[in-house]
Design a protein around this motif. Structure first.
Motif, PDB file in Angstrom:
ATOM      1  N   LEU A  83       0.805  -1.166  -0.179  1.00  0.00           N
ATOM      2  CA  LEU A  83      -0.078   0.190   0.016  1.00  0.00           C
ATOM      3  C   LEU A  83       0.825   1.381  -0.024  1.00  0.00           C
ATOM      4  CD1 LEU A  83      -2.822  -0.958   2.732  1.00  0.00           C
ATOM      5  CD2 LEU A  83      -2.956  -1.084   0.147  1.00  0.00           C
ATOM      6  N   GLN A  84       2.103   1.171   0.029  1.00  0.00           N
ATOM      7  CA  GLN A  84       3.029   2.352  -0.099  1.00  0.00           C
ATOM      8  C   GLN A  84       2.624   3.380  -1.283  1.00  0.00           C
ATOM      9  OE1 GLN A  84       7.461   2.468   1.138  1.00  0.00           O
ATOM     10  NE2 GLN A  84       7.189   0.180   0.146  1.00  0.00           N
ATOM     11  N   ARG A  98      10.976   5.005   4.185  1.00  0.00           N
ATOM     12  CA  ARG A  98      12.373   5.345   3.947  1.00  0.00           C
ATOM     13  C   ARG A  98      13.329   4.762   4.836  1.00  0.00           C
ATOM     14  NH1 ARG A  98      13.850  11.729   2.975  1.00  0.00           N
ATOM     15  NH2 ARG A  98      12.471  11.054   1.170  1.00  0.00           N
ATOM     16  N   ASP A  99      14.159   3.849   4.874  1.00  0.00           N
ATOM     17  CA  ASP A  99      15.247   3.221   5.590  1.00  0.00           C
ATOM     18  C   ASP A  99      14.265   2.500   6.839  1.00  0.00           C
ATOM     19  OD1 ASP A  99      17.415   4.306   4.337  1.00  0.00           O
ATOM     20  OD2 ASP A  99      17.130   6.200   5.523  1.00  0.00           O
ATOM     21  N   SER A 100      14.129   2.830   8.026  1.00  0.00           N
ATOM     22  CA  SER A 100      13.549   2.248   9.075  1.00  0.00           C
ATOM     23  C   SER A 100      12.152   3.149   9.676  1.00  0.00           C
ATOM     24  CB  SER A 100      14.499   1.899  10.248  1.00  0.00           C
ATOM     25  OG  SER A 100      14.989   3.093  10.852  1.00  0.00           O
ATOM     26  N   VAL A 101      12.012   4.209   8.867  1.00  0.00           N
ATOM     27  CA  VAL A 101      10.790   5.173   9.065  1.00  0.00           C
ATOM     28  C   VAL A 101       9.893   4.997   8.266  1.00  0.00           C
ATOM     29  CG1 VAL A 101      10.311   7.501   9.460  1.00  0.00           C
ATOM     30  CG2 VAL A 101      12.497   6.725  10.473  1.00  0.00           C
ATOM     31  N   MET A 102       8.573   5.026   8.477  1.00  0.00           N
ATOM     32  CA  MET A 102       7.349   5.056   7.594  1.00  0.00           C
ATOM     33  C   MET A 102       6.914   6.351   7.772  1.00  0.00           C
ATOM     34  SD  MET A 102       5.377   3.614   5.550  1.00  0.00           S
ATOM     35  CE  MET A 102       5.311   1.776   5.739  1.00  0.00           C
ATOM     36  N   GLU A 103       7.023   7.071   6.397  1.00  0.00           N
ATOM     37  CA  GLU A 103       6.599   8.725   6.287  1.00  0.00           C
ATOM     38  C   GLU A 103       5.252   8.746   5.963  1.00  0.00           C
ATOM     39  OE1 GLU A 103      11.047  10.150   5.043  1.00  0.00           O
ATOM     40  OE2 GLU A 103       9.448   9.893   3.530  1.00  0.00           O
ATOM     41  N   ILE A 147       7.691  20.667  -6.530  1.00  0.00           N
ATOM     42  CA  ILE A 147       6.345  20.476  -5.823  1.00  0.00           C
ATOM     43  C   ILE A 147       6.385  18.807  -5.247  1.00  0.00           C
ATOM     44  CG2 ILE A 147       4.804  21.711  -7.526  1.00  0.00           C
ATOM     45  CD1 ILE A 147       4.394  19.206  -9.255  1.00  0.00           C
ATOM     46  N   GLY A 148       7.333  18.719  -4.500  1.00  0.00           N
ATOM     47  CA  GLY A 148       7.389  17.446  -3.779  1.00  0.00           C
ATOM     48  C   GLY A 148       6.422  17.205  -2.585  1.00  0.00           C
ATOM     49  N   GLU A 149       6.213  16.107  -2.073  1.00  0.00           N
ATOM     50  CA  GLU A 149       5.065  15.899  -1.213  1.00  0.00           C
ATOM     51  C   GLU A 149       5.999  15.802   0.289  1.00  0.00           C
ATOM     52  OE1 GLU A 149       2.754  12.775  -4.083  1.00  0.00           O
ATOM     53  OE2 GLU A 149       4.241  11.983  -2.321  1.00  0.00           O
ATOM     54  N   PRO A 150       5.576  17.037   1.085  1.00  0.00           N
ATOM     55  CA  PRO A 150       6.187  17.084   2.285  1.00  0.00           C
ATOM     56  C   PRO A 150       5.954  16.301   3.333  1.00  0.00           C
ATOM     57  CG  PRO A 150       4.393  18.736   2.073  1.00  0.00           C
ATOM     58  CD  PRO A 150       4.486  17.990   0.619  1.00  0.00           C
ATOM     59  N   VAL A 151       6.891  15.779   4.051  1.00  0.00           N
ATOM     60  CA  VAL A 151       6.436  14.590   5.110  1.00  0.00           C
ATOM     61  C   VAL A 151       5.887  15.447   6.581  1.00  0.00           C
ATOM     62  CG1 VAL A 151       7.669  13.057   6.723  1.00  0.00           C
ATOM     63  CG2 VAL A 151       8.453  13.269   4.431  1.00  0.00           C
ATOM     64  N   MET A 152       4.649  14.737   6.642  1.00  0.00           N
ATOM     65  CA  MET A 152       3.856  15.109   7.651  1.00  0.00           C
ATOM     66  C   MET A 152       4.239  14.521   9.071  1.00  0.00           C
ATOM     67  SD  MET A 152       0.193  15.121   6.206  1.00  0.00           S
ATOM     68  CE  MET A 152      -0.742  15.737   7.564  1.00  0.00           C
ATOM     69  N   GLU A 153       4.615  13.310   8.998  1.00  0.00           N
ATOM     70  CA  GLU A 153       5.239  12.676  10.301  1.00  0.00           C
ATOM     71  C   GLU A 153       6.011  11.572   9.972  1.00  0.00           C
ATOM     72  OE1 GLU A 153       4.147  13.333  13.474  1.00  0.00           O
ATOM     73  OE2 GLU A 153       3.046  14.816  13.199  1.00  0.00           O
ATOM     74  N   ASP A 207       4.052   2.839  15.350  1.00  0.00           N
ATOM     75  CA  ASP A 207       3.224   3.363  16.686  1.00  0.00           C
ATOM     76  C   ASP A 207       2.644   4.688  16.122  1.00  0.00           C
ATOM     77  OD1 ASP A 207       2.211   4.302  18.990  1.00  0.00           O
ATOM     78  OD2 ASP A 207       3.760   3.766  20.044  1.00  0.00           O
ATOM     79  N   MET A 208       1.396   4.912  16.346  1.00  0.00           N
ATOM     80  CA  MET A 208       0.863   6.324  15.535  1.00  0.00           C
ATOM     81  C   MET A 208      -0.070   6.653  16.889  1.00  0.00           C
ATOM     82  SD  MET A 208      -0.782   5.987  11.842  1.00  0.00           S
ATOM     83  CE  MET A 208      -1.363   7.601  11.736  1.00  0.00           C
ATOM     84  N   THR A 209       0.163   6.497  17.890  1.00  0.00           N
ATOM     85  CA  THR A 209      -0.370   6.969  19.206  1.00  0.00           C
ATOM     86  C   THR A 209      -0.230   8.484  19.434  1.00  0.00           C
ATOM     87  OG1 THR A 209       0.067   4.744  20.448  1.00  0.00           O
ATOM     88  CG2 THR A 209      -0.720   6.677  21.818  1.00  0.00           C
ATOM     89  N   ASP A 210       0.835   8.982  19.416  1.00  0.00           N
ATOM     90  CA  ASP A 210       1.053  10.480  19.503  1.00  0.00           C
ATOM     91  C   ASP A 210       0.307  11.042  18.478  1.00  0.00           C
ATOM     92  OD1 ASP A 210       2.390  10.071  21.727  1.00  0.00           O
ATOM     93  OD2 ASP A 210       4.363  10.286  20.685  1.00  0.00           O
ATOM     94  N   PHE A 211       0.235  10.647  17.185  1.00  0.00           N
ATOM     95  CA  PHE A 211      -0.473  11.232  16.092  1.00  0.00           C
ATOM     96  C   PHE A 211      -1.845  11.202  16.111  1.00  0.00           C
ATOM     97  CE2 PHE A 211      -2.447  11.762  12.077  1.00  0.00           C
ATOM     98  CZ  PHE A 211      -1.791  12.796  11.512  1.00  0.00           C
ATOM     99  N   GLY A 212      -2.349  10.165  16.746  1.00  0.00           N
ATOM    100  CA  GLY A 212      -3.831   9.922  16.605  1.00  0.00           C
ATOM    101  C   GLY A 212      -4.711  10.491  17.718  1.00  0.00           C
TER     102      GLY A 212
END
Length: 208
Positions: free
Chosen positions: A19-20, A56-61, A90-96, A113-118
């Protein structure tokens, strides 16, 4: 399919890598509430976020696909070099960014973990109507608005907190519903229970 897990107060996301870069809409909807003064069932307080996820590497952006606040760039040129140059603007900025916690056995699914964001105080995922009524974290035990100009409201809570709200604008609902408007609200913490309020404010050359 994305799977959410609620474990020990945390929101863990099981995300298939297939789903990337797929465009998605993300937002909050009220499903149940005890006081309709704060929000209505089915209400979406904020506009849905137009996003996509990419590893990207070990981070899901989490990347922002579209935002009306950003200025769009258009060109009718068929020159491929111009098209490539425009893509860089016109790149897509990384929100989190969410650190990957685990992979499945075949490395086709990641968990983060999306706790802090959600569920933290994230304005983009707000669940209370900013034009609804003011909500407090304890029972209101005292009110006082006896000023000569009628533009201050004192609110005392059972947990010892005391708020002074300003009523100086036309849109009272906006003030009472948005605790981030610090210029309209002062807060004090006291010991014990507030059971009565007597206060006064300096106005011009006298006291109200």
């Amino acid at each position: 399919m994305i799977t959410l897990h609620k474990i020990e107060g945390k929101i863990l996301v099981e995300f298939p890598l297939t789903l990337q870069n797929r465009e998605m809409l993300l937002g909050t909807t009220v499903s149940e509430i005890s006081d309709n003064g704060n929000a209505l069932v089915g209400q979406k307080i904020k506009k849905l976020l137009h996003i996509k996820f990419a590893l990207r590497d070990s981070v899901m952006e989490m990347r922002e696909v579209s935002n009306f606040a950003r200025r769009p760039i258009f060109s009718t040129s068929k020159d491929e070099s111009i098209k490539e140059a425009m893509k860089k603007g016109i790149g897509e900025p990384v929100m989190e960014g969410f650190k990957v916690m685990a992979y499945n056995a075949g490395s086709t699914v990641v968990v983060f973990d999306m706790t802090d964001f959600g569920v933290s105080n994230n304005k983009r995922m707000a669940i209370f109507d900013p034009y609804g009524k003011k909500t407090f974290d304890a029972e209101v035990t005292a009110l006082n608005a006896e000023t000569s100009q009628g533009n201050q409201l004192g609110v005392g809570l059972a947990n010892g907190k005391f708020f002074v709200l300003s009523l100086k604008t036309a849109n009272l609902g906006e003030i009472l519903g948005d605790p981030d408007k610090k210029e309209f609200e002062r807060y004090y913490q006291m010991n014990g229970r507030v059971f009565d309020i007597r206060y006064r404010f300096r106005y011009s050359n006298g006291w109200t």
